[in-house]
Design a protein around this motif. Sequence first.
Motif, mmCIF file in Angstrom:
data_model
loop_
_atom_site.group_PDB
_atom_site.id
_atom_site.type_symbol
_atom_site.label_atom_id
_atom_site.label_comp_id
_atom_site.label_asym_id
_atom_site.label_seq_id
_atom_site.Cartn_x
_atom_site.Cartn_y
_atom_site.Cartn_z
ATOM 1 N N ASN A 4 -30.129 -9.377 -14.304
ATOM 2 C CA ASN A 4 -30.094 -9.717 -15.739
ATOM 3 C C ASN A 4 -30.245 -8.492 -16.639
ATOM 4 O O ASN A 4 -30.504 -8.633 -17.831
ATOM 5 N N ALA A 5 -30.076 -7.299 -16.091
ATOM 6 C CA ALA A 5 -30.338 -6.067 -16.846
ATOM 7 C C ALA A 5 -29.067 -5.387 -17.328
ATOM 8 O O ALA A 5 -29.043 -4.160 -17.482
ATOM 9 N N ASP B 81 -31.305 -0.722 -25.951
ATOM 10 C CA ASP B 81 -29.891 -1.007 -25.734
ATOM 11 C C ASP B 81 -29.071 0.266 -25.901
ATOM 12 O O ASP B 81 -29.628 1.377 -26.029
ATOM 13 N N ALA B 82 -27.749 0.118 -25.914
ATOM 14 C CA ALA B 82 -26.881 1.292 -26.014
ATOM 15 C C ALA B 82 -27.090 2.034 -27.328
ATOM 16 O O ALA B 82 -27.081 3.272 -27.365
ATOM 17 N N ALA B 83 -27.315 1.300 -28.413
ATOM 18 C CA ALA B 83 -27.542 1.949 -29.705
ATOM 19 C C ALA B 83 -28.824 2.774 -29.687
ATOM 20 O O ALA B 83 -28.862 3.898 -30.211
ATOM 21 N N MET B 84 -29.865 2.224 -29.076
ATOM 22 C CA MET B 84 -31.126 2.955 -28.959
ATOM 23 C C MET B 84 -30.951 4.199 -28.084
ATOM 24 O O MET B 84 -31.495 5.267 -28.377
ATOM 25 N N GLY C 113 -36.712 0.825 -11.706
ATOM 26 C CA GLY C 113 -36.054 -0.112 -10.811
ATOM 27 C C GLY C 113 -35.448 -1.310 -11.490
ATOM 28 O O GLY C 113 -34.559 -1.973 -10.913
ATOM 29 N N ASN C 114 -35.877 -1.614 -12.714
ATOM 30 C CA ASN C 114 -35.305 -2.776 -13.391
ATOM 31 C C ASN C 114 -33.840 -2.582 -13.762
ATOM 32 O O ASN C 114 -33.147 -3.560 -14.086
ATOM 33 N N ALA D 176 -26.892 0.765 -21.720
ATOM 34 C CA ALA D 176 -27.581 1.914 -22.317
ATOM 35 C C ALA D 176 -27.446 3.140 -21.422
ATOM 36 O O ALA D 176 -27.164 4.255 -21.905
ATOM 37 N N LEU D 177 -27.623 2.944 -20.126
ATOM 38 C CA LEU D 177 -27.470 4.049 -19.183
ATOM 39 C C LEU D 177 -26.059 4.613 -19.224
ATOM 40 O O LEU D 177 -25.853 5.832 -19.159
ATOM 41 N N ALA D 178 -25.091 3.754 -19.372
ATOM 42 C CA ALA D 178 -23.692 4.187 -19.359
ATOM 43 C C ALA D 178 -23.384 5.163 -20.486
ATOM 44 O O ALA D 178 -22.546 6.061 -20.326
ATOM 45 N N VAL D 179 -24.035 4.992 -21.651
ATOM 46 C CA VAL D 179 -23.748 5.873 -22.785
ATOM 47 C C VAL D 179 -24.725 7.043 -22.887
ATOM 48 O O VAL D 179 -24.518 7.951 -23.704
ATOM 49 N N ALA D 180 -25.769 7.050 -22.074
ATOM 50 C CA ALA D 180 -26.760 8.126 -22.135
ATOM 51 C C ALA D 180 -26.208 9.389 -21.475
ATOM 52 O O ALA D 180 -25.585 9.316 -20.414
ATOM 53 N N PRO D 181 -26.406 10.548 -22.090
ATOM 54 C CA PRO D 181 -25.906 11.798 -21.499
ATOM 55 C C PRO D 181 -26.571 12.087 -20.155
ATOM 56 O O PRO D 181 -27.772 11.879 -19.985
#
Length: 277
Positions: free
Chosen positions: A204-205, A180-183, A198-199, A211-216
């Motif tokens: 439902n993802a 998730d975003a925290a991870m 691709g998922n 998580a992608l949104a907060v990843a650099p």
Amino acid sequence: MRVPVTDSHTHLDMQSGTVEAALAAAAAVGVTRVVQVGCDLAGSRWAAETAAAHESVWATVALHPNEAPRIVLGDPDGWSRQGARVPGGDAALDAALDEIDALAALPQVRGVGETGLDHFRTGPEGRAAQERSFRRHIAIAKRHGKTLVIHDRDAHEDVLRVLADEGAPERVVFHCFSGDAAMARTCAENGYFLSFAGNVTFKNAQPLRDALAVAPLDLLLVETDAPFLTPVPYRGRPGGPYLIPLTLRAMAQVKGVPEDTMAEAVAANTDRAFGAG
């Protein structure tokens, strides 16, 4: 795609057709390199041989997390292709890991993986063998200066614990990132690369997109994990590296950047993760 990228995790040996045809189809859409990932001894040997024969293929070698318990228990089913029951036990696992160690020394082998922990398919009886194998793979990656490619399924806290215990290699890739975003923030704080498959396009993802949104941007990779996790609108069919553009465009949309910007970042990140040239 206008900017060439690499499929950072694929299984050509599990896909239909020839390697040459898969590489040609990928190149036609701007996917100019693939990382062929080993999951057992036979697959790791094949990955190294295929990378030696094709300039556009890099290899990684490992025993998949679900393979280690099978070796210890003497079970040839699942990932194993040995075709006969093996004696099993810790000695059998050590022997298999010794061969992975030898393969990891080859120049066309850019990474050690996929290794890690899987609490979804392996029950409590197999987790000690799984963790033992993971720790040994970390040591192999560090000894040869290779990238560690992690399979983490329902085991986030334990994967991070083992990495902290052993000391992570210089370069770590979380393949098919599933946290998730925290991870994602925790991985970013440690400088780990996050590879999305691709998922991320599945309806439902949303937690994965969060998580992608907060990843650099400078830690993102793209992969197919083909033939698995085929992106929408081809979900349910066998995948291949030629479908990378669909995932990359979805990633660009989540990050709010142009496709070319995402591709340029992914291309540069892949070179940092696995070594340019």
